[in-house]
Design an enzyme around this catalytic site. Structure first.
Site, PDB file in Angstrom:
ATOM      1  N   SER B 325      40.912  66.916  86.737  1.00  0.00           N
ATOM      2  CA  SER B 325      40.424  68.117  86.051  1.00  0.00           C
ATOM      3  C   SER B 325      40.212  67.979  84.554  1.00  0.00           C
ATOM      4  O   SER B 325      39.594  68.850  83.946  1.00  0.00           O
ATOM      5  CB  SER B 325      41.384  69.270  86.302  1.00  0.00           C
ATOM      6  OG  SER B 325      41.519  69.456  87.687  1.00  0.00           O
ATOM      7  N   THR B 326      40.717  66.921  83.909  1.00  0.00           N
ATOM      8  CA  THR B 326      40.406  66.766  82.490  1.00  0.00           C
ATOM      9  C   THR B 326      38.895  66.637  82.307  1.00  0.00           C
ATOM     10  O   THR B 326      38.367  66.882  81.230  1.00  0.00           O
ATOM     11  CB  THR B 326      41.108  65.538  81.875  1.00  0.00           C
ATOM     12  OG1 THR B 326      41.076  64.484  82.821  1.00  0.00           O
ATOM     13  CG2 THR B 326      42.554  65.840  81.527  1.00  0.00           C
TER      14      THR B 326
END
Lengths: 394, 722
Positions: B325-326
């Site tokens: 998700s970064t």
């Protein structure tokens, strides 16, 4: 006086001249970069001049005068006296008492002994052909009279110790003995034994090493034998260094060499201008040059043997065979040591290695053989074409 | 009197002549063949040309000393030393030993005589016990070393050990010395600094050391310098053909040892508590791209040990992984930049079906309808799969390329990987929007986020500050900020940072544990929990995920970008592991921000450094203190001979100036010093310094005003400033 020069045998004279010139150049190059280079060069040039004078002298010498047993004994006596001085009076050089230092020059009597031996035994065997009936006639006293002096000389050489020259003298004696008229069966037997011995030399030394543990001995000769059997043994680095550096030099030179004066290894190579001059020469001028030297040597020696075979005089034949053996065995033991097929014994290569006594002796021997060749020409050498021409004249 | 020989004698003699000639021809042929065999370069399986090079060219090579590696403050990270390999000769025949100085043989014992005593004495110095040493000494071989599969007790002995053993004068104990590289800080930044390996020099046949990892490899040519050659002509050096030696250049890294040290110690703690399979952490100056701290676990100690091939990969650039998700920050930037972002629109969270395949939200199925803005701070996969669909695959791919994913950053390290992705089907394309199905390196990630931090300007990360010729001081290579792309507009970047604040400040924000507001800093962040694909299948469970966080700090005009990832932690001290990760992030970021703040503040108080050379110690100290500098003195008598900050230059106040005088050195009170101060002083005074903790000195094992000498060892305890 110079008339006789027209009868000069070029098969002998030309190789001799080329090798001598090459010797002067190589002696200079081998020590180039050290302070000794120039003096070595000048000395060698002087030796070549003296040697040529000696050759010239023997070329004109009356061969009959050499066939005097008393003279030959006196010659032996003179050399033995010199050997005694060298062995018991003079200090050792490189561990051997082989030299007489006269200040300006240094004499090595063992070199002279080799020529004295040839002349002595050529005379002896020419008079006493070695056949069964002759041998039986000889009395013990006369045996001692004949063998006493030469064996004393040989013993002194081995005592120096100078195994290389000792071995050469023994081989010359063998050659003269075999040429003295012994049966062909004996010649074949000796040839077979020599061939086998040469072929299995390494095995023999290994075998001896197994029983006597030569490695543990501190004698320098045994160290040389050990490094001959396995020069790569890291524990024998110091005794094998000379041989390995010789290998390095030859490999570095390759077929065509690195050029005169460009040797990388000569500063580190012991005896680079005498015993190991062939390694330096191969490095600088290539294996092709060294092979050419071998070819020249073969022409020279081969010519002597062919002349010897053609001779009517047994004495002349023996002298030619003796000198041929001397030059060949000397070359073999020197180069054989350098390329590792024989143990290193510290003998010089004829004509090329630096050194006064040896050069003068080799040069004198050449003078002698040229003398015989010229005499032969005068006496017997008639070209078949001449014979036909004469017939035509009739 | 001449006798005519009889016919038989003549005939036999002629036959001998023929035999002799034949033998001579044969033997000459043999000699010639042997000569050409040797000339071809090989005898009995030994390569003579190699041996020649070893024996002769070795003498001719003048080895160039390898340059040192420093951090940005001049702290030594790698330098040269000599190490010794020991061996014991057992063969009783070795009775003589060669004197190394004179080269002559000395009679005496060259082999081990008293095995018991030798074992006992050696066991006190080398890393092997008496019994094991003795068992080796009792072997029936020529010589032994003291090594086993586990320990290499006789290898790489340092100069102290060597001197101690030499002093014992044990017969039969010998050494081989060789140049080696020493890394004073052990495993600090090991993958980045790199290590050396032994290689054979093709020209000389000698073994030589070359850099094989990290900066040692990347900058090998500049570090190594050029060996000189001495050519000998006979025995005289031939100057014309010689080549003078060119010493290696010193490499200064962008790393800051004190920040690096904080990162290392904190990372050790994290590894201890989580037992993670691997971790990586990196701190970059946002504006310049300078990497000021970077490390990974597992790491290695490069000092004299061979490095397990499993540890060769630098996780910063050589092991791409799916970031999870970064990546959403990048998707968000693409959406805003292309005008497709509708923050207040809503979507049904939980699951999204694309071509029969499911996109699932990690936070559960029961959160109902959410806004996209909320979807970002709660890290909703469904929200970003939908965002990607609105963007369109082509636009999204263009943004991935503009952000310079899927290509090497060319940061200057060797063997950088570019990563790869699957983009064939809509489900693949949607996956990449939340960081699955695309692999990236940490360097690519921080490079991409630098565009968000710098209002659209993307800067390349770099490690080499400068390369300096130590002799002339000339700069051979200068590291500089390289703006590589402008993937987004400045306004986009600012907006993304605003949304990244939500992730930290909102009660349900996934990065709330990293909040630094109580320290006075608002940060922008994004977390990630990535699944790991193995053999085409995603592993299940939080233990089998890569947990990561990306932080820009401060949010307004960011100074630093921090990224870290923890792979497959076995133990979870807190449910999301973020409290544990924060224990690395917080001290590091605070230290970095504090340093830069104090640097900014003290910029206003630059002072000219007074020249105190030639003055008395008391006078010099007084002058410097008066000008706002701190002082420490090496020596205790006479006049000042040199000062570490050059006189008549403008310099920041409150810096430590080390002064050199004559006489003994007495340790000053180092309380409040930075580690760099303490290390510089130790280096100047010549004693050994070790440390524990991170931050500033709060205690020292040798009290102040105690005499310190070469052999002194001082340990300082460090603690963060509150």
């Amino acid at each position: 006086m110079f008339k006789k020069l027209r009868k000069l045998d070029y098969w002998i004279a030309v190789p001799f001249a080329i090798l001598s010139m090459l010797g002067i150049v190589m002696v200079f190059s081998a020590t180039q970069g050290t302070t000794a280079a120039l003096s070595n060069f000048i000395k060698q040039a002087i030796f070549v001049v003296i040697g040529l004078m000696g050759a010239f002298f023997l070329y004109h010498f009356n061969l009959r005068k050499l066939q005097n047993a008393k003279w030959m004994r006196n010659l032996q006596l003179g050399v033995i006296a010199a050997l005694i001085i060298a062995r018991f009076v003079m200090p050792p050089v490189n561990g051997a008492h082989g030299w007489i230092n006269l200040g300006l020059i240094t004499l090595q009597p063992a070199e002279f002994l080799k020529l004295a031996m040839i002349l002595y035994f050529a005379n002896f065997f020419a008079r006493q052909p070695w056949q069964n009936h002759v041998r039986l006639k000889l009395q013990p006293v006369s045996q001692l009279n004949v063998w006493g002096l030469p064996l004393t000389g040989l013993a002194l050489v081995i005592l120096m110790p100078d195994n290389g020259n000792g071995l050469i003298i023994i081989l010359i004696l063998m050659a003269l003995f075999l040429a003295s008229g012994v049966s062909r069966r004996l010649i074949a037997l000796v040839a077979a034994i020599m061939g086998l011995g040469f072929g299995f030399l390494q095995t023999l030394i290994r075998f001896a090493n197994h029983f006597f543990d030569l490695t543990s001995s501190n004698h320098y000769a045994s160290a040389r034998l050990t490094s001959f059997v396995n020069p790569w043994d890291p524990n024998a680095v110091d005794t094998s260094r000379q041989l390995l550096y010789g290998y390095y030099a030859i490999a570095h030179g390759g077929i065509f060499g690195v050029g005169l004066g460009n040797s990388l290894i000569k500063p580190y190579l012991p005896e680079s201008n005498t015993d190991f001059i062939m390694a330096v020469m191969t490095e600088e001028l290539g294996a092709i040059t060294t092979a050419s030297v071998l070819v020249l040597m073969l022409i020279l020696v081969g010519r002597m043997i062919i002349l010897g075979i053609r001779q009517k005089s047994q004495y002349a034949r023996l002298v030619l065979f003796g000198v041929a053996t001397l030059l060949f065995v000397q070359s073999l033991i020197n180069l054989g040591g350098v390329v590792g097929i024989l143990p290193i014994t510290g003998v010089v290569f004829p004509f090329i290695s630096g050194g006064g006594s040896s050069y003068i002796v080799f040069s004198a021997s050449i003078g002698l053989t040229l003398n015989i060749a010229a005499t032969q020409k005068k006496l017997v050498a008639i070209h078949p074409a001449d014979i036909i021409a004469r017939k035509d004249l009739k | 009197m001449r006798r005519i020989p009889n016919k038989k004698v003549t005939k036999n003699a002629k036959v001998f002549g023929g035999v002799l000639l034949g033998a001579i021809v044969l033997v000459t042929l043999g000699l010639g063949i042997r000569l050409f065999v040797i000339a071809s370069g090989s005898v009995d399986g030994h390569n003579l040309n190699d041996a020649t090079r070893r024996a002769f060219m070795a003498n001719q090579i003048v080895p160039a000393s390898r340059g040192k590696i420093y951090d940005t403050n001049g702290q030594v990270l790698a330098e040269n030393t000599t190490v010794y390999d020991m061996y014991a000769v057992l063969d009783k025949k070795v009775a003589r030993v060669k004197d190394t100085k004179t080269g002559k043989y000395v009679d005496g014992s060259g082999h081990v005589v008293d095995k018991e005593t030798t074992a006992e004495k050696l066991s006190k110095i080398i890393d092997m016990d008496q019994k094991d040493i003795l068992s080796r000494l009792e072997k029936n071989v020529y010589q032994v070393e003291f090594i086993s599969t586990k320990v290499q007790a006789s290898k790489n002995l340092n100069i102290d050990q060597y001197k101690k053993i030499q002093a014992l004068k044990l017969p039969g104990i010998n050494f081989i010395s060789r140049p080696s590289r020493i890394y004073p800080n052990g495993n600090m930044a090991s993958h980045l600094i790199g290590a050396m390996s032994t290689d054979e020099n093709k020209k000389s046949g000698q073994s030589q050391q070359i850099g094989f990892m990290g900066i040692e490899a990347a900058e090998n040519t500049l570090l190594a310098g050029k060996n000189g050659i001495k050519k000998y002509d006979g025995q005289v050096e031939n100057v014309q053909d010689s080549r003078t030696v060119k010493p290696g250049n010193d490499v200064y890294l962008t790393l800051d040892s004190s920040l690096q040290n904080t990162l290392e110690t904190r990372m050790d703690d994290l590894l201890k508590t989580t037992k993670a399979k691997a971790t990586v952490g990196v701190l970059m100056e946002a504006k310049t791209g300078r990497i000021v701290a970077a490390t990974q676990r597992p790491n290695f100690n490069p000092n004299g040990k061979t490095i397990n091939p499993d540890l060769w990969a630098n996780l910063l650039d050589q092991a791409p992984f799916e970031p999870g998700s970064t990546m959403k920050g990048i998707t968000l930037a693409a959406a805003i930049d292309s005008g497709k972002w509708r923050p207040n629109a809503t979507y049904p969270s939980g699951t999204l079906l694309i071509d029969g395949k499911k996109v699932v939200d990690a936070f559960g199925q029961d959160q109902g309808t959410l806004t996209y803005r909320e979807g970002f701070w709660r890290s909703s996969n469904v929200a970003f799969a939908r965002t990607e669909q609105q963007l369109g695959a082509t636009t999204w791919r263009n943004y991935l390329e503009k952000f310079r994913f899927l290509q090497s950053t060319k940061s200057g390290l060797n063997g950088e990987e570019s990563g790869h992705y699957s983009f064939d089907y809509p489900i693949d394309q949607a996956n990449t929007a939340y960081g699955q199905g695309i692999s990236v390196t940490p360097l690519q990630m921080i490079q991409a986020y630098s565009a968000i931090a710098n209002d659209g300007k993307e800067v390349k990360p770099y490690f080499v500050d400068k390369v300096v010729n130590p002799a002339t001081g000339a700069i051979m290579q200068q590291g500089k900020t390289d703006t590589v792309a402008h993937p987004i507009k400045a306004s986009t970047a600012q907006q993304v940072r605003k949304y990244m604040i939500d992730v930290v400040n909102q009660e349900t924000g996934t990065a709330k544990e990293f909040d630094l507001r109580k320290f006075g800093y608002q940060i922008a962040a994004k977390t990630g929990t990535a699944q790991i694909s193995e053999n085409g299948q995603y592993l299940q469970g939080l233990n089998n995920a890569i947990h990561s966080v990306m932080v820009l700090a401060p949010e307004k005009n960011p100074k630093y970008i921090f990224y870290m990832a923890v792979k497959q932690p076995k133990v979870f001290p807190d449910p999301t592991i973020q409290i544990t990760m924060n224990k690395v992030f917080q001290p590091l970021m605070l230290q970095a921000l504090n340093n830069s703040d104090s640097a900014v503040k003290s910029k206003t108080t630059k002072q000219t450094v007074p020249n105190v050379v030639g003055r008395s110690i008391a006078k010099a100290t007084q002058t410097l203190t008066g000008a706002g500098f701190r002082t420490a003195v090496v020596g205790n008598s006479g006049q000042i001979e040199s000062q570490s900050l050059l006189p008549e230059q403008k310099s920041l106040t409150n810096q430590l100036v080390i002064l050199h005088a004559k006489g003994n050195t007495y340790l000053p009170d180092m309380t409040g010093w930075s580690l760099t101060d303490a290390q510089s002083f130790a280096r100047e005074a010549g004693f050994k310094l070790t440390w524990s903790g991170s931050g500033y000195v709060v205690g020292q094992t040798v009290a102040k005003n105690q005499l310190v000498v070469d052999t002194s060892q001082v340990t300082v305890r460090l603690k963060e400033k509150k």
